[in-house]
Design a protein around this motif. Structure first.
Motif, PDB file in Angstrom:
ATOM      1  N   LEU A   1      16.971  77.880  50.721  1.00 45.59           N
ATOM      2  CA  LEU A   1      17.778  78.391  49.005  1.00 45.59           C
ATOM      3  C   LEU A   1      18.346  77.185  47.871  1.00 45.59           C
ATOM      4  N   GLU A   2      18.783  76.321  48.701  1.00 41.62           N
ATOM      5  CA  GLU A   2      19.692  74.969  47.660  1.00 41.62           C
ATOM      6  C   GLU A   2      18.810  74.723  47.199  1.00 41.62           C
ATOM      7  N   GLY A   3      18.048  73.266  47.621  1.00 42.60           N
ATOM      8  CA  GLY A   3      16.639  72.988  47.005  1.00 42.60           C
ATOM      9  C   GLY A   3      16.280  73.375  46.428  1.00 42.60           C
TER      10      GLY A   3
ATOM     11  N   HIS B   1      16.897  75.746  44.585  1.00 46.36           N
ATOM     12  CA  HIS B   1      17.579  76.273  43.580  1.00 46.36           C
ATOM     13  C   HIS B   1      17.366  75.435  42.032  1.00 46.36           C
ATOM     14  N   TYR B   2      17.951  74.315  42.935  1.00 41.76           N
ATOM     15  CA  TYR B   2      18.004  73.097  42.390  1.00 41.76           C
ATOM     16  C   TYR B   2      16.877  72.840  41.860  1.00 41.76           C
ATOM     17  N   ALA B   3      15.847  72.394  42.594  1.00 39.81           N
ATOM     18  CA  ALA B   3      14.512  71.520  42.267  1.00 39.81           C
ATOM     19  C   ALA B   3      14.106  72.963  41.066  1.00 39.81           C
ATOM     20  N   PHE B   4      14.270  74.458  40.879  1.00 42.71           N
ATOM     21  CA  PHE B   4      13.895  75.275  39.964  1.00 42.71           C
ATOM     22  C   PHE B   4      15.074  74.901  38.857  1.00 42.71           C
ATOM     23  N   TYR B   5      15.920  75.197  39.041  1.00 46.23           N
ATOM     24  CA  TYR B   5      16.365  74.991  37.629  1.00 46.23           C
ATOM     25  C   TYR B   5      16.310  73.869  36.855  1.00 46.23           C
ATOM     26  N   PHE B   6      16.049  72.868  37.832  1.00 46.65           N
ATOM     27  CA  PHE B   6      15.809  71.336  36.418  1.00 46.65           C
ATOM     28  C   PHE B   6      14.527  71.218  36.218  1.00 46.65           C
ATOM     29  N   LEU B   7      13.557  72.167  37.144  1.00 46.33           N
ATOM     30  CA  LEU B   7      12.001  72.388  35.971  1.00 46.33           C
ATOM     31  C   LEU B   7      11.968  73.174  35.425  1.00 46.33           C
TER      32      LEU B   7
ATOM     33  N   GLY C   1      11.034  62.473  47.477  1.00 46.41           N
ATOM     34  CA  GLY C   1       9.817  63.031  48.466  1.00 46.41           C
ATOM     35  C   GLY C   1       9.878  64.272  48.823  1.00 46.41           C
ATOM     36  N   THR C   2      11.617  63.130  49.755  1.00 48.22           N
ATOM     37  CA  THR C   2      12.484  63.755  50.789  1.00 48.22           C
ATOM     38  C   THR C   2      13.344  64.846  51.134  1.00 48.22           C
ATOM     39  N   GLY C   3      14.057  64.153  49.987  1.00 43.97           N
ATOM     40  CA  GLY C   3      15.199  65.174  50.134  1.00 43.97           C
ATOM     41  C   GLY C   3      14.717  66.633  50.098  1.00 43.97           C
ATOM     42  N   ALA C   4      15.586  67.527  49.471  1.00 41.11           N
ATOM     43  CA  ALA C   4      16.192  69.079  49.965  1.00 41.11           C
ATOM     44  C   ALA C   4      15.051  69.570  48.225  1.00 41.11           C
ATOM     45  N   ILE C   5      16.108  68.453  46.988  1.00 44.60           N
ATOM     46  CA  ILE C   5      15.471  69.488  46.093  1.00 44.60           C
ATOM     47  C   ILE C   5      13.855  68.727  45.915  1.00 44.60           C
ATOM     48  N   GLY C   6      14.223  67.150  45.923  1.00 40.38           N
ATOM     49  CA  GLY C   6      12.922  66.359  45.525  1.00 40.38           C
ATOM     50  C   GLY C   6      11.568  67.290  46.531  1.00 40.38           C
TER      51      GLY C   6
ATOM     52  N   VAL D   1       4.551  60.760  44.175  1.00 36.44           N
ATOM     53  CA  VAL D   1       5.811  61.286  44.317  1.00 36.44           C
ATOM     54  C   VAL D   1       6.463  60.072  45.827  1.00 36.44           C
ATOM     55  N   THR D   2       8.231  58.990  45.372  1.00 37.90           N
ATOM     56  CA  THR D   2       8.808  58.331  46.394  1.00 37.90           C
ATOM     57  C   THR D   2       8.765  58.883  47.999  1.00 37.90           C
ATOM     58  N   CYS D   3       9.045  57.816  49.091  1.00 37.11           N
ATOM     59  CA  CYS D   3       9.857  58.844  49.667  1.00 37.11           C
ATOM     60  C   CYS D   3       9.708  57.026  51.067  1.00 37.11           C
TER      61      CYS D   3
ATOM     62  N   ASP E   1       5.409  54.646  48.965  1.00 34.51           N
ATOM     63  CA  ASP E   1       6.287  53.838  49.878  1.00 34.51           C
ATOM     64  C   ASP E   1       7.464  53.424  49.063  1.00 34.51           C
ATOM     65  N   TYR E   2       8.938  53.686  48.829  1.00 34.18           N
ATOM     66  CA  TYR E   2       9.808  52.785  48.461  1.00 34.18           C
ATOM     67  C   TYR E   2      10.164  52.420  48.876  1.00 34.18           C
ATOM     68  N   GLN E   3       9.540  52.106  50.213  1.00 37.47           N
ATOM     69  CA  GLN E   3      10.205  50.594  51.195  1.00 37.47           C
ATOM     70  C   GLN E   3       9.145  49.238  50.890  1.00 37.47           C
TER      71      GLN E   3
ATOM     72  N   GLY F   1      19.047  61.088  41.965  1.00 39.11           N
ATOM     73  CA  GLY F   1      19.645  59.899  41.562  1.00 39.11           C
ATOM     74  C   GLY F   1      19.641  58.955  41.630  1.00 39.11           C
ATOM     75  N   LYS F   2      19.185  58.054  42.038  1.00 39.24           N
ATOM     76  CA  LYS F   2      18.548  56.344  42.544  1.00 39.24           C
ATOM     77  C   LYS F   2      18.369  55.882  41.460  1.00 39.24           C
ATOM     78  N   SER F   3      18.071  56.189  40.674  1.00 39.10           N
ATOM     79  CA  SER F   3      17.157  54.406  39.210  1.00 39.10           C
ATOM     80  C   SER F   3      18.472  55.850  37.985  1.00 39.10           C
TER      81      SER F   3
ATOM     82  N   SER G   1      19.032  64.726  38.952  1.00 42.45           N
ATOM     83  CA  SER G   1      19.640  65.426  39.891  1.00 42.45           C
ATOM     84  C   SER G   1      21.094  64.855  39.598  1.00 42.45           C
ATOM     85  N   GLU G   2      21.174  63.391  39.504  1.00 40.09           N
ATOM     86  CA  GLU G   2      23.070  63.296  39.727  1.00 40.09           C
ATOM     87  C   GLU G   2      23.129  62.291  37.753  1.00 40.09           C
ATOM     88  N   LEU G   3      24.457  63.086  38.282  1.00 37.72           N
ATOM     89  CA  LEU G   3      25.178  62.635  36.801  1.00 37.72           C
ATOM     90  C   LEU G   3      24.873  60.979  35.846  1.00 37.72           C
TER      91      LEU G   3
HETATM   92  N1  LIG Z   1      23.184  67.666  40.165  1.00 36.94           N
HETATM   93  C1  LIG Z   1      23.034  69.176  40.684  1.00 36.94           C
HETATM   94  O1  LIG Z   1      23.949  70.558  40.396  1.00 36.94           O
HETATM   95  C2  LIG Z   1      23.102  68.885  42.696  1.00 36.94           C
HETATM   96  C3  LIG Z   1      22.771  69.696  43.173  1.00 36.94           C
HETATM   97  C4  LIG Z   1      22.842  69.684  44.911  1.00 36.94           C
HETATM   98  C5  LIG Z   1      22.318  68.059  44.815  1.00 36.94           C
HETATM   99  N2  LIG Z   1      22.567  67.298  43.653  1.00 36.94           N
HETATM  100  C6  LIG Z   1      22.223  66.116  44.720  1.00 36.94           C
HETATM  101  O2  LIG Z   1      20.773  65.610  44.366  1.00 36.94           O
HETATM  102  C7  LIG Z   1      20.966  64.967  45.158  1.00 36.94           C
HETATM  103  C8  LIG Z   1      19.695  64.963  45.964  1.00 36.94           C
HETATM  104  O3  LIG Z   1      20.152  65.313  47.095  1.00 36.94           O
HETATM  105  P1  LIG Z   1      18.935  67.028  48.197  1.00 36.94           P
HETATM  106  O4  LIG Z   1      20.285  66.980  49.554  1.00 36.94           O
HETATM  107  O5  LIG Z   1      17.614  67.409  47.727  1.00 36.94           O
HETATM  108  O6  LIG Z   1      18.890  65.025  49.518  1.00 36.94           O
HETATM  109  P2  LIG Z   1      19.886  64.174  50.039  1.00 36.94           P
HETATM  110  O7  LIG Z   1      20.141  64.605  51.322  1.00 36.94           O
HETATM  111  O8  LIG Z   1      20.317  63.599  49.256  1.00 36.94           O
HETATM  112  O9  LIG Z   1      18.278  63.276  50.450  1.00 36.94           O
HETATM  113  C9  LIG Z   1      18.144  62.180  50.018  1.00 36.94           C
HETATM  114  C10 LIG Z   1      16.303  62.137  50.451  1.00 36.94           C
HETATM  115  O10 LIG Z   1      15.786  61.346  49.648  1.00 36.94           O
HETATM  116  C11 LIG Z   1      15.608  59.901  50.764  1.00 36.94           C
HETATM  117  N3  LIG Z   1      15.948  58.625  49.712  1.00 36.94           N
HETATM  118  C12 LIG Z   1      16.849  58.211  49.808  1.00 36.94           C
HETATM  119  N4  LIG Z   1      17.156  57.197  48.569  1.00 36.94           N
HETATM  120  C13 LIG Z   1      15.938  57.004  48.165  1.00 36.94           C
HETATM  121  C14 LIG Z   1      14.928  56.657  47.509  1.00 36.94           C
HETATM  122  N5  LIG Z   1      15.739  55.182  46.296  1.00 36.94           N
HETATM  123  N6  LIG Z   1      14.012  56.318  47.636  1.00 36.94           N
HETATM  124  C15 LIG Z   1      13.755  57.554  47.445  1.00 36.94           C
HETATM  125  N7  LIG Z   1      13.366  58.262  48.923  1.00 36.94           N
HETATM  126  C16 LIG Z   1      15.282  58.163  48.877  1.00 36.94           C
HETATM  127  C17 LIG Z   1      16.256  59.514  51.939  1.00 36.94           C
HETATM  128  O11 LIG Z   1      15.027  59.638  52.949  1.00 36.94           O
HETATM  129  P3  LIG Z   1      15.763  58.165  53.219  1.00 36.94           P
HETATM  130  O12 LIG Z   1      16.624  58.677  54.583  1.00 36.94           O
HETATM  131  O13 LIG Z   1      13.342  58.082  54.017  1.00 36.94           O
HETATM  132  O14 LIG Z   1      16.563  57.249  52.105  1.00 36.94           O
HETATM  133  C18 LIG Z   1      16.144  61.299  52.235  1.00 36.94           C
HETATM  134  O15 LIG Z   1      15.949  61.837  52.323  1.00 36.94           O
HETATM  135  C19 LIG Z   1      22.276  64.155  45.067  1.00 36.94           C
HETATM  136  O16 LIG Z   1      22.289  62.550  45.287  1.00 36.94           O
HETATM  137  C20 LIG Z   1      22.990  64.659  45.871  1.00 36.94           C
HETATM  138  O17 LIG Z   1      24.250  65.313  45.945  1.00 36.94           O
HETATM  139  C21 LIG Z   1      22.881  67.708  42.689  1.00 36.94           C
END
Ligand SMILES: NC(=O)c1ccc[n+]([C@@H]2O[C@H](COP(=O)([O-])OP(=O)(O)OC[C@H]3O[C@@H](n4cnc5c(N)ncnc54)[C@H](OP(=O)(O)O)[C@@H]3O)[C@@H](O)[C@H]2O)c1
Length: 320
Positions: free
Chosen positions: A131-133, A135-141, A157-162, A178-180, A198-200, A219-221, A239-241
């Motif tokens: 649901l959470e990931g 939902h946000y993936a859907f509304y972004f796309l 690609g390993t985040g809930a949203i990604g 995708v990156t991971c 592989d982002y490492q 939201g790291k870039s 997904s980040e500000l």
């Molecule tokens: N805008 C909105 O309404 C909204 C709502 C919900 C969440 N968010 C935000 O969206 C972001 C993602 O949330 P999420 O729940 O999907 O995931 P998350 O808990 O932030 O998980 C991050 C995942 O991404 C990987 N990761 C971390 N840094 C990375 C990088 N530089 N390159 C590639 N992969 C990387 C991590 O793997 P490793 O441990 O291997 O690095 C982990 O599997 C969060 O910042 C969250 O605060 C925004």
């Protein structure tokens, strides 16, 4: 019943599992015996009250809901007199990003919210994790004019949203890069990614390829770093500000700054996204990635793990 409760915005160690009264369903509510819920990034915001903007929706000075939890799956055990779409014993699941008080053994939910019958082919844990990931993936796309064959780069690609985004895009026959980290390269390929970076080992912003869309799901870039990867008329989403909260402003200004744009869609009701998620679950097109599972009693550990930013997909809380 047992529930995870706090009086103020706090850190996970201040969350307590205590006995509280069973909620009773109002006229348009169902009472659900919770089987599974998750701790997700939205829950972390609801628990800590950070970023501050979230308090406009969940309580300015203290949380309106002492019990945490934004999603659930479970079994209907009672219903209000106006409820017609659900019956006792139905298996249901639901999500509300402002909080549902679902980190508990029972939850009373308005049927006007995003609540649906759980598809039979998914477990309670998978349903809660979709649901959470998702939902946000859907509304972004959903605001993008995606066509089969388009090229999208998803950062994280390993985040809930990604991870949900990867699967949703694959469903549309979009070509996804995708990156991971190293350990998950094969998994993401098996989920349909055309190329996994592989982002490492490699900085994705330096690759010599062009994309219709870049979605920074962690939201790291930044737009600046990703701009060279975008084709003409390409769009960057995050997904980040942004480090300096720049993304909403860039969404307003970028149409006047060249032919590459930033979009920063505003959240909307999960009712639309849940309909889409439900269909994909039903047809086996979306299988949410589940990382660790914790018992409700250990929810503090689950919160700390999610706050570490290292979860892979979703962290499930099983409720007995
Ligand atoms: N805008 C909105 O309404 C909204 C709502 C919900 C969440 N968010 C935000 O969206 C972001 C993602 O949330 P999420 O729940 O999907 O995931 P998350 O808990 O932030 O998980 C991050 C995942 O991404 C990987 N990761 C971390 N840094 C990375 C990088 N530089 N390159 C590639 N992969 C990387 C991590 O793997 P490793 O441990 O291997 O690095 C982990 O599997 C969060 O910042 C969250 O605060 C925004």
């Amino acid at each position: 019943m047992n529930a995870a409760i706090r009086d103020n915005y706090c850190t996970p160690d201040m969350l307590r599992i205590v006995r509280v009264s069973l909620p009773w369903p109002g006229d348009d509510e169902i009472l659900v015996k919770v089987k599974a819920t998750t701790v997700n990034r939205t829950d972390c915001g609801v628990l800590t009250g950070k970023p501050w903007a979230i308090r406009l929706f969940i309580g300015l000075f203290k949380p309106m809901r002492p019990v945490t939890g934004t999603d659930f799956s479970g079994i209907v055990v009672a219903k209000g007199k106006h409820v017609t779409q659900f019956e006792i014993c139905d298996h249901v699941y639901g999500f509300f990003d402002e909080g549902l008080s679902s980190h508990a053994e029972y939850v009373a939910v308005s049927t006007k919210k995003a609540v649906l019958k759980k598809p039979e082919n998914v477990t309670f844990e998978q349903a809660a994790a979709s649901l959470e990931g998702g939902h946000y993936a859907f509304y972004f796309l959903k605001n993008l004019k995606l066509n089969a064959g388009d090229r999208v780069l998803v950062n994280g690609g390993t985040g809930a949203i990604g991870n949900a985004a990867l699967q949703f895009l694959k469903h549309l026959n979009v070509r996804v890069t995708v990156t991971c980290e190293t350990a998950f390269v094969e998994l993401l390929k098996s989920q349909g990614a055309e190329r996994v970076i592989d982002y490492q080992k490699e900085d994705f912003t330096t690759i010599k390829e062009e994309f219709d869309y870049v979605f920074d799901a962690v939201g790291k870039s930044s737009f600046k770093a990703c701009k060279p990867l975008l084709k003409s008329k390409g769009i960057y989403l995050s997904s980040e500000l942004g480090k300096n909260w720049q993304n909403p402003f860039l969404a307003l200004l970028s149409p006047f700054m060249g032919d590459k744009k930033v979009k920063f869609p505003l959240p909307y009701s999960a009712k639309h996204s849940m309909k889409h998620i439900n269909e994909l679950l039903l047809y086996g097109e979306f299988i949410p990635l589940i990382d660790r599972k914790y018992r409700l009693e250990d929810i503090e550990k689950a919160y700390y793990y999610v706050l570490s930013g290292q979860k892979k997909g979703n962290v499930v809380i099983t409720v007995n």
